[in-house]
Structures are given as structure tokens and as C-alpha cells.
Motif scaffolding. Sequence first.
Motif, PDB file in Angstrom:
ATOM      1  N   ILE A   1       1.058 -21.678   8.285  1.00  0.00           N
ATOM      2  CA  ILE A   1       1.995 -21.323   9.354  1.00  0.00           C
ATOM      3  C   ILE A   1       3.346 -21.946   9.022  1.00  0.00           C
ATOM      4  O   ILE A   1       3.436 -22.840   8.172  1.00  0.00           O
ATOM      5  CB  ILE A   1       1.521 -21.835  10.736  1.00  0.00           C
ATOM      6  N   LYS A   2       4.380 -21.483   9.681  1.00  0.00           N
ATOM      7  CA  LYS A   2       5.677 -22.136   9.523  1.00  0.00           C
ATOM      8  C   LYS A   2       5.534 -23.553  10.051  1.00  0.00           C
ATOM      9  O   LYS A   2       5.192 -23.750  11.223  1.00  0.00           O
ATOM     10  CB  LYS A   2       6.746 -21.379  10.305  1.00  0.00           C
ATOM     11  N   PRO A   3       5.738 -24.555   9.191  1.00  0.00           N
ATOM     12  CA  PRO A   3       5.482 -25.925   9.653  1.00  0.00           C
ATOM     13  C   PRO A   3       6.471 -26.388  10.708  1.00  0.00           C
ATOM     14  O   PRO A   3       7.624 -25.955  10.718  1.00  0.00           O
ATOM     15  CB  PRO A   3       5.614 -26.762   8.376  1.00  0.00           C
ATOM     16  N   LEU A   4       5.976 -27.261  11.573  1.00  0.00           N
ATOM     17  CA  LEU A   4       6.852 -27.942  12.522  1.00  0.00           C
ATOM     18  C   LEU A   4       7.555 -29.047  11.745  1.00  0.00           C
ATOM     19  O   LEU A   4       6.900 -29.845  11.066  1.00  0.00           O
ATOM     20  CB  LEU A   4       6.039 -28.550  13.665  1.00  0.00           C
TER      21      LEU A   4
ATOM     22  N   GLY B   1       5.097 -28.145   3.786  1.00  0.00           N
ATOM     23  CA  GLY B   1       5.563 -26.766   3.793  1.00  0.00           C
ATOM     24  C   GLY B   1       4.881 -25.906   2.745  1.00  0.00           C
ATOM     25  O   GLY B   1       4.594 -24.726   2.993  1.00  0.00           O
ATOM     26  N   ALA B   2       4.594 -26.480   1.578  1.00  0.00           N
ATOM     27  CA  ALA B   2       3.933 -25.737   0.508  1.00  0.00           C
ATOM     28  C   ALA B   2       2.480 -25.424   0.849  1.00  0.00           C
ATOM     29  O   ALA B   2       1.943 -24.399   0.430  1.00  0.00           O
ATOM     30  CB  ALA B   2       4.005 -26.529  -0.801  1.00  0.00           C
ATOM     31  N   LEU B   3       1.839 -26.291   1.625  1.00  0.00           N
ATOM     32  CA  LEU B   3       0.416 -26.130   1.937  1.00  0.00           C
ATOM     33  C   LEU B   3       0.147 -25.332   3.214  1.00  0.00           C
ATOM     34  O   LEU B   3      -0.895 -24.696   3.333  1.00  0.00           O
ATOM     35  CB  LEU B   3      -0.245 -27.502   2.089  1.00  0.00           C
TER      36      LEU B   3
ATOM     37  N   GLY C   1       1.555 -29.145   9.752  1.00  0.00           N
ATOM     38  CA  GLY C   1       1.149 -27.876   9.170  1.00  0.00           C
ATOM     39  C   GLY C   1      -0.335 -27.648   9.393  1.00  0.00           C
ATOM     40  O   GLY C   1      -1.065 -28.559   9.799  1.00  0.00           O
ATOM     41  N   ARG C   2      -0.769 -26.424   9.116  1.00  0.00           N
ATOM     42  CA  ARG C   2      -2.178 -26.065   9.329  1.00  0.00           C
ATOM     43  C   ARG C   2      -2.682 -25.267   8.145  1.00  0.00           C
ATOM     44  O   ARG C   2      -1.961 -24.465   7.553  1.00  0.00           O
ATOM     45  CB  ARG C   2      -2.307 -25.235  10.598  1.00  0.00           C
TER      46      ARG C   2
END
Length: 199
Positions: free
Chosen positions: A42-45, A37-39, A77-78
Motif C-alpha cells: 500500500i502507499k506507506p504512511l 516504501g519498497a516493501l 507499511g503493509r
Amino acid sequence: MGSALVSDRLYVRESVRHSVKILIVGHFAVGKTTLVGALSEIKPLRTEERMTQVGESVDDLTGVPGKTTTTVAMDFGRLTLSDDLVLYLFGAPGQDRFKALWHDLARGALGALVLADTRRIEDSFDVMTLLEERGLPYAVAINEFDGAPMFPEEELREALDLLPTTPLVTCDARDPVSSTQALISLVEYLIETKKRESA
């Protein structure tokens, strides 16, 4: 104009031609979901579910008071690295019962960032063994939890039985800058490993 910016962050740029897959792994409750989430740009799945009383008999909550949810499939995440390169982050669940899924997530990954916790350092062994069995290079990041004991790097390396070339860093999985530095240590290691193999 605002919607254009949201759209740019939501979708991969048309100029992107290459993608890289990195695993974020570690034992149960070590901060993998937080780090992804920190990296992520986009809003992470997230596939987190509320823990139940039945799960308490399976997941050891020692040392993790207040833990109420757990990842049951993966985090995703991306991070866009350049106009033509994007990095995909896959956070793997840490419990033994998800090992089959873990192996599937590892397919096609260039390497892994292992999160570890000094309060439960021995819990990292199974994760590193899985990576070594797959021949997947990794770096280790000690997630600095509030109140967790701190040790010199030499002691941590010995406790984790790391090779001298395996990167060992500290990070705060809640902090994007700190998490990015941990990720950079892995990427630099992967580049150096590739150079050595090509020489």
C-alpha cells in the motif's frame, strides 16, 4: 474492475486472521523510509517533515549531503503474506530525541531489521543496544549506498560486535527484491530462534 483491484490492495482481506509486527530501525538517514516504501503493498504512511536550520544543530548531516526531510514519528507499511496472514512494517525514527516514541513502537513487535551504513557504522550501536535492552531479536542489513566503502563480512561483524547467530546481509533499500531478501533473513532468524526456545 480497476477499482476492485485498488480496493483489494487498500484494505486487508477478509480472510486475514493473523498479523505480525516488524520494526525497521537504524540511525538517522540510513534508508528506513525508503525500505518501508519498497516493501509495502500500500502507499506507506510517512511522517516526514522538511528539515530546518534549527534542526541542523540537532541532527548531524555529516555524510548525508542533500538530506532535506526526516521522519518525525514513524513510517508504516503493509505486506500480505498469505490469505490469513499480514505483516505490518513500522519504521522508527533514528534520532535520540524520538527514543520515547521508539519504545512505544517496539511494543508487540516480533523482531527488527536494523539498517546500517558503512560510512557511519558506529551510529548503529545505540539502535542495537536499545533492541538488546528490550530483548528484541534482530537482523542487520547493510544498506549499500552509492560510493559507500565495502568490507568483508567478518570485518563488519567484528565492527558491529554481532553474535555469530545474528544475520548480516546487504541490501539496496530502493530495490523491492533486495529489501525483501533482507526481510526474509530476519523472518528466518525469528523462526529459528523460536524453534530453539521451544526445544
